[in-house]
Motif scaffolding. Structure first.
Motif: not given
Length: 573
Positions: A489-495
């Motif tokens: 799960n990369f959903s919060q990677a950039l944040e």
């Protein structure tokens, strides 16, 4: 940008920075952005004669008739004085990021680079039409879908960068044996998995929970495919098991109930195990170890066409009126309307070509094989023939590549060595777009030598024999011999990365502030110009006296320590 200083010389009409020779004069644009199209023929320009390579400095001579310019006095001094057709051809060589830079130059270029059809075509070229419909234009407010296309493009582009950031992993337990195939249906946020335990399972993508599981199909399930209307599974018994979507059901398909002939049916004509499946709007495609690919009608449930191969079929990917398939070590491209073979790539891999994937536009094929290599082929239909050109190669794995999945710009592979590789193909697509290799006079391809490139990222440490992988949204789903389904799960990677950068920036700013304060204190203590010479002398003398006192105290301590040591020595004696 390389054409910001664009000038047309009065003598020869040669535009140096854009490298375009204009035989006649240029006319100031009057038509706004109506001429601008990203692809195809622009107003009055024949595509065959309007190709030019900005990167290599190639020049193309365009007549005034082709340019649509009228004979007016020479006086073009900037790029905005060119007719919109020429500006269109120049901007056609730019990617979205460069278009954004161009749009800051002038209002005319801003209008051209902000054309909503441009962003729509960019989006469709990469990802196709989005599943949710765009908001309809509102006549009362005067808004169109211009902002919507640009916004959804930027959002999707932003999301594609997350795969280089940090991730969290979820492990889904439920299968009792190895997982052979996984399929990610992003539009419904569902995951479909199956394998050696003969059961098709449906999982919730967001929660990671098991939603439903089918009864045992009585064979190993090696292939799955689904859309919002139909779910198909193929196994070693040669049957294609199909479930129709049920309206109002959150997970679309009722796979756990008793067999219902209204929503469930089977297709059988293959004489061997089903190894690969695919769907489009009207057809079902299946490949088998009986060395055939069969094309089925979704509505009549009848076989329309049989494509025969010389070896076991391992993978297939349809696109428009063509279908690509792998058989043995070869790769085939077929015309589905006529059933004729359009092109074949012999010996694409050393050993069998197990995995196959395709770009959305259908111009590129990605193959993975028994040799652990991944190849990228250009199969663009040029003129009357379809040919294949190798444009990229990677060898990220030490074992066979069993599965590939592609979502622009990321190609992900799963291998028997228990590793996943993430490959960014953006650079190769850009070089192709800018015509890095071209046809020579004999019609053959001439281009750079193909080298082996490293992947951008490797995910590993999860056992061996990964059989199936899929990518979508900001998730990577994989299954293998362990019998579990893993979700990256990369959903919060950039944040997360942005927060870390912000904290690093704050720490650096505090460090620089302390350093500036220290320098100011030292400067004040050291005095100033000619009028402050006495103060400076006193400051230096004070510092010298302090240093002398410290040295004296240190020397006294040393002498006392030596004296004590001497006394203790005498007492011992």
């Amino acid at each position: 940008m390389y054409f910001m200083a664009f000038e047309c010389q009065k003598s020869a009409g040669f535009c140096k920075d854009s490298r375009v020779i204009v035989k006649n004069s240029c006319e100031k644009p009057t038509g706004g952005s109506s001429y601008f199209k990203l692809k195809g023929k622009s107003a009055g320009i024949e595509s065959e004669k309007s190709e030019f390579d900005l990167e290599k400095g190639d020049t193309t001579s365009l007549s005034s008739k082709q340019l649509g310019c009228r004979n007016v006095p020479l006086g073009c001094r900037s790029i905005t004085d060119l007719p919109p057709a020429i500006i269109s051809e120049i901007l056609n060589c730019l990617d979205p990021k460069e278009l954004g830079i161009v749009s800051c130059v002038s209002t005319i270029l801003h209008r051209l680079a902000s054309e909503h059809h441009v962003w729509k075509e960019f989006y469709n070229e990469r990802w196709g039409l989005p599943i949710p419909a765009l908001p309809a234009p509102v006549a009362a407010t005067g808004f169109s879908d211009e902002k919507s296309w640009k916004d959804i493009f930027v959002e999707r582009e932003f999301r594609s960068k997350t795969f280089m950031g940090r991730y969290s992993m979820e492990v889904l337990h439920g299968h009792t044996e190895a997982v052979r195939t996984v399929f990610l249906l992003v539009s419904a946020k569902l995951i479909f998995t199956s394998g050696y335990d003969s059961i098709v399972r449906i999982w919730d993508l967001e929660e990671g929970l098991s939603i439903a599981s089918s009864r045992s199909l009585g064979c190993t399930v090696r292939a799955l495919a689904a859309d919002t209307k139909l779910l198909v599974a193929g196994g070693t018994d040669g049957f294609i098991h199909c479930w129709k979507a049920i309206e109002g059901l959150p997970h679309l398909f009722d796979v756990k109930g008793p067999q219902n002939h209204n929503t469930e049916f089977r297709l059988w004509e293959h004489e061997g195990p089903i190894t690969t499946l695919a769907l489009d709007l009207t057809r079902i495609y299946s490949g088998s170890w009986d060395m055939t690919v069969r094309v089925w009608d979704r509505f009549s449930q009848k076989c329309l066409r049989i494509l025969r191969h010389g070896d076991w079929v391992w993978g297939l990917v349809p696109h428009d009126t063509t279908i690509a398939s792998t058989s043995g070590s070869d790769v085939y491209v077929w015309d589905t309307n006529s059933g004729e073979l359009a092109t074949v790539i012999h010996d694409a891999h050393v050993g069998k070509a197990y995995a196959l994937s395709r770009s959305h536009t259908g111009d590129f094929l990605f193959t993975g094989g028994e040799d652990g290599a991944i190849h990228m082929f250009d199969v663009t239909n040029r003129h009357v023939d379809t040919s294949a050109q190798l444009v990229g190669s990677w060898i990220p794995h030490s074992g066979p590549v069993y599965s590939l999945a592609f979502e622009f710009p990321w190609l992900v592979s799963a291998s028997s060595d228990g590793k996943l590789s993430l490959i960014d193909v953006r650079a190769l697509l850009r070089t192709r777009k800018r015509t890095l290799w071209k046809r020579d006079s004999a019609g053959q391809h001439v281009g750079r030598s193909i080298g082996v490139e490293p992947p951008q990222r490797m995910l590993h440490g999860f056992g061996s024999n990964l059989f199936g992988v899929d990518i979508g949204l900001d998730r990577i789903v994989c299954g293998g011999e362990e019998g579990v389904v893993r979700i990256w799960n990369f959903s919060q990677a950039l944040e997360t990365e942005r927060r870390a950068r912000a904290l690093r920036g704050i720490r650096l700013e505090n460090r620089m502030r302390r350093r500036r304060l220290q320098i100011e204190m030292n400067t004040k203590g050291g005095g100033g110009g000619p009028g402050g010479g006495g103060g400076g002398g006193r400051g230096r003398s004070d510092r010298c006296s302090v240093a002398a006192k410290k040295k004296l105290m240190n020397s006294d301590n040393v002498s006392v320590w030596h004296n004590k040591r001497g006394v203790s020595g005498k007492l011992k004696a």
